[in-house]
Design an enzyme around this catalytic site. Structure first.
Site, short mmCIF file in Angstrom:
data_model
loop_
_atom_site.label_atom_id
_atom_site.label_comp_id
_atom_site.label_asym_id
_atom_site.label_seq_id
_atom_site.Cartn_x
_atom_site.Cartn_y
_atom_site.Cartn_z
N HIS A 1 47.01 19.63 -72.19
CA HIS A 1 47.28 18.27 -71.68
C HIS A 1 47.32 17.21 -72.77
O HIS A 1 46.92 16.07 -72.55
CB HIS A 1 46.25 17.89 -70.61
CG HIS A 1 46.79 16.90 -69.61
ND1 HIS A 1 46.04 16.38 -68.59
CD2 HIS A 1 48.03 16.32 -69.48
CE1 HIS A 1 46.77 15.54 -67.87
NE2 HIS A 1 47.98 15.49 -68.40
N CYS B 1 41.29 12.71 -68.41
CA CYS B 1 41.55 13.93 -69.19
C CYS B 1 42.15 13.69 -70.57
O CYS B 1 41.57 14.04 -71.59
CB CYS B 1 42.50 14.86 -68.41
SG CYS B 1 42.04 15.20 -66.73
#
Length: 595
Positions: free
Chosen positions: A144, A83
């Protein structure tokens, strides 16, 4: 005719002309209006999960419709198989190592919102470039990429600082700790050791007291160490749902901890409202879904409806969400001036499963590997669909190497941003999408696992072959498995990888599953391919402005990083109370969003 009659005719003609032109913009105005952008990114989605990419058991009619009405990319490549580095590269148009969004050891993504690592404040995102061109920019969903640097209010890594006018969503990510009973994803072995430390201290005290006369100061010391160890475990780890599972609107925490069950509907509502508020444009919306990362949702309308358990239910919910966003764009009359894009940040997580739910990670089709598996194709080949009625030919398929990093220069081009920029690794996709170019500008692509260059892809000009050279590969466990099931995620360093000399070589055109390594006996150009890729690596590394050395996780070796200071070192990713976002007076952080 008399003067009065001539005047009446002139006025009548003028009124008729005004009536005809007032209701709709002229073709010149329509053509000069900057396009809108709706980018939809799913989390951990496997390329084999989608109907238009070959899945015939999970229903994805709305995603398939985007492909049939637009352009489908069959070799769309993420810049990283995890990610944080993948999203950093996507946002900046540059390999994540250039911004330091890489790791040296086991910690390959950001773990705490209260850490200081994140997308550096001096980096440039496509949102920031479009904002400078007059766009209203919004991010709904997962970020994130960090929040703060030195104190909880500086928001140096926050989406608002990186060009997003509006942010609603998860500054971190959805993970198992957010749902009671689902276990933990964060440094489980360290948690276990810290949790057992008080018991160890007690056992030591009993043993020592049975042999020696125990002084009160020693008892106090052991007791203090037990309390300290308990605090070090309990506060950052046991309270993780409070620290990481939060929702922010812009820079304000509005829910802490978040209610996961209603998250999909809230994210969809925010994305829908952003489009409606900014229908006059131009706008950019990045809709970064919390699906299909674990824990999986259990939305009643979709639970038990698919043929693939909870994972299939979640994927069909994703498809429904995509359909609702497409419906909003179309109902507002924006379709012909809006580029829609659908993708995933990387491949599916093969090792994520349990006996109750079954497979919780995605399917990567015929491609080897998955999430966190370095350069293996299953972890980096993702869906790539563009839809723009009137501009892109419906049903077109592009079978050329492309990258998530290509979005940055493509959006710049369409927004007519001609200002100077730093070195980019992506390329403008419009010639490929529109059919004015047959071949990708990506002759070479570089695949990283943390800071380590794992593999190189070469598409020789004028050739159908696409060669991929693997310098090392992760060690699957147990032996013979198709993933790292013992550790739940593959690692990129030390004993967790096998280095290859000569490197492994595959031709993806003839062997997309990477199951038949080429040798000098089976590939006449074997030596040339290795020489060409080695030269490409040297040119690639020479493009970095600086070089640093640092110790690995075990301190036994040093590695060289080409790029910015590494953001995912232990001192940057571990939890710091003064950096923790909080909706109250720390540590009393608790609030619920007003619906």
């Amino acid at each position: 005719p008399p003067p009065l009659h001539r005047c009446s005719c002139t006025m009548l003609g003028l009124l008729l002309w005004l009536q005809l032109t007032a209701g709709s913009p002229s073709s010149e105005t329509e053509g000069s209006k900057k396009p809108n952008f709706v980018l939809i990114m799913v989390d951990d989605l496997g390329i084999g999960d989608i109907g238009c990419y070959g899945n015939d058991t999970i229903r994805t009619p709305n995603i398939d419709r985007l492909a049939s009405e637009g352009v489908k990319l069959t070799q769309h490549i993420s810049a990283a198989p995890l990610c944080t580095p993948s999203r950093a590269a996507f946002m900046t148009g540059r390999y994540a190592i250039r911004s330091g969004m890489v790791s040296t050891g086991r910690v390959q993504v950001l773990l705490f919102l209260g850490g200081s690592g994140g997308l550096p404040p001096n980096e440039t995102t496509f949102a920031k470039r479009l904002q400078q061109q007059g766009y209203t920019t919004g991010l709904v969903g997962k970020w994130h990429l960090g929040v703060s640097c030195e104190h909880r209010e500086d928001h140096c890594h926050h989406p608002n600082h990186h060009g997003f006018t509006y942010f609603y969503g998860l500054p971190f990510t959805l993970f198992n700790d957010c749902v009671p009973g689902m276990g933990s994803d964060v440094l489980v072995d360290i948690q276990h050791a810290l949790r057992n430390w008080p018991c160890l201290c007690f056992q030591v005290w009993i043993w020592v007291s049975g042999i020696f006369e125990v002084r009160p100061c020693l008892v106090v010391l052991l007791f203090s160490l037990s309390i300290l160890a308990t605090s070090v475990w309990y506060v950052p780890f046991k309270l993780l749902p409070m620290w990481n599972c939060i929702i922010m609107r812009n820079q304000k925490v509005i829910e802490q901890p978040m209610t996961v069950e209603t998250l999909p509907q809230r994210l969809l509502g925010e994305a829908d409202n952003f489009i409606r508020r900014n229908a006059d444009g131009p706008f950019l919306l990045l809709f970064s879904l919390a699906h299909i990362h674990t824990p999986l949702f259990k939305t009643p309308a979709f639970a038990g409806k698919s043929r693939h358990g909870c994972y299939g239910d979640n994927l069909e919910e994703v498809d429904w969400i995509v359909g609702k966003i497409t419906e909003t764009v179309d109902s507002l009359g924006l379709a012909n001036n809006t580029l829609m894009y659908f993708t995933s940040d990387h491949g599916g997580h093969l090792e994520d499963s349990d006996s109750l739910i079954g497979q919780k990670g995605g399917w990567n089709g015929i491609y080897k590997g998955g999430k966190a598996m370095g350069g293996w194709e299953g972890g980096i080949r993702v869906p790539g669909i563009f839809r723009w009625p009137g501009r892109l030919t419906a049903g077109r398929v592009v079978d050329e190497p492309t990258s998530l990093m290509d979005l940055y220069p493509t959006l710049k081009y369409l927004a007519e941003d001609t200002e100077p920029d730093r070195l980019l690794d992506g390329h403008n996709l419009m010639p490929l999408l529109e059919g004015s170019a047959e071949h990708s500008q990506h002759e070479f692509m570089f695949h990283y696992c943390g800071i380590y260059l794992n593999a190189v892809r070469w598409h020789p000009p004028g050739s159908d072959s696409i060669y991929k050279v693997h310098y090392f590969t992760p060690n699957f466990s147990p032996p013979g498995a198709g993933g790292c099931y013992d550790t739940k995620v593959c690692l990129c360093h030390g004993e967790f990888v096998t280095h290859h000399d000569p490197p492994l070589l595959f031709d993806l055109h003839h062997d997309p599953s990477e199951s038949r390594p080429l040798t000098p006996n089976t590939e006449p150009r074997f030596s040339e391919i290795l020489r060409q890729t080695a030269n490409a690596v040297l040119r690639h590394k020479s493009s970095f402005a600086n070089k640093q050395r640092f110790d690995g996780d075990d301190g036994s070796h040093t590695s060289t990083a080409y790029g910015a200071p590494v953001q995912m070192t232990w001192d940057r990713i571990l939890w710091r109370p003064w950096l923790q976002p909080c909706c109250g007076t720390f540590p009393f952080c608790w609030c619920k969003e007003k619906m």
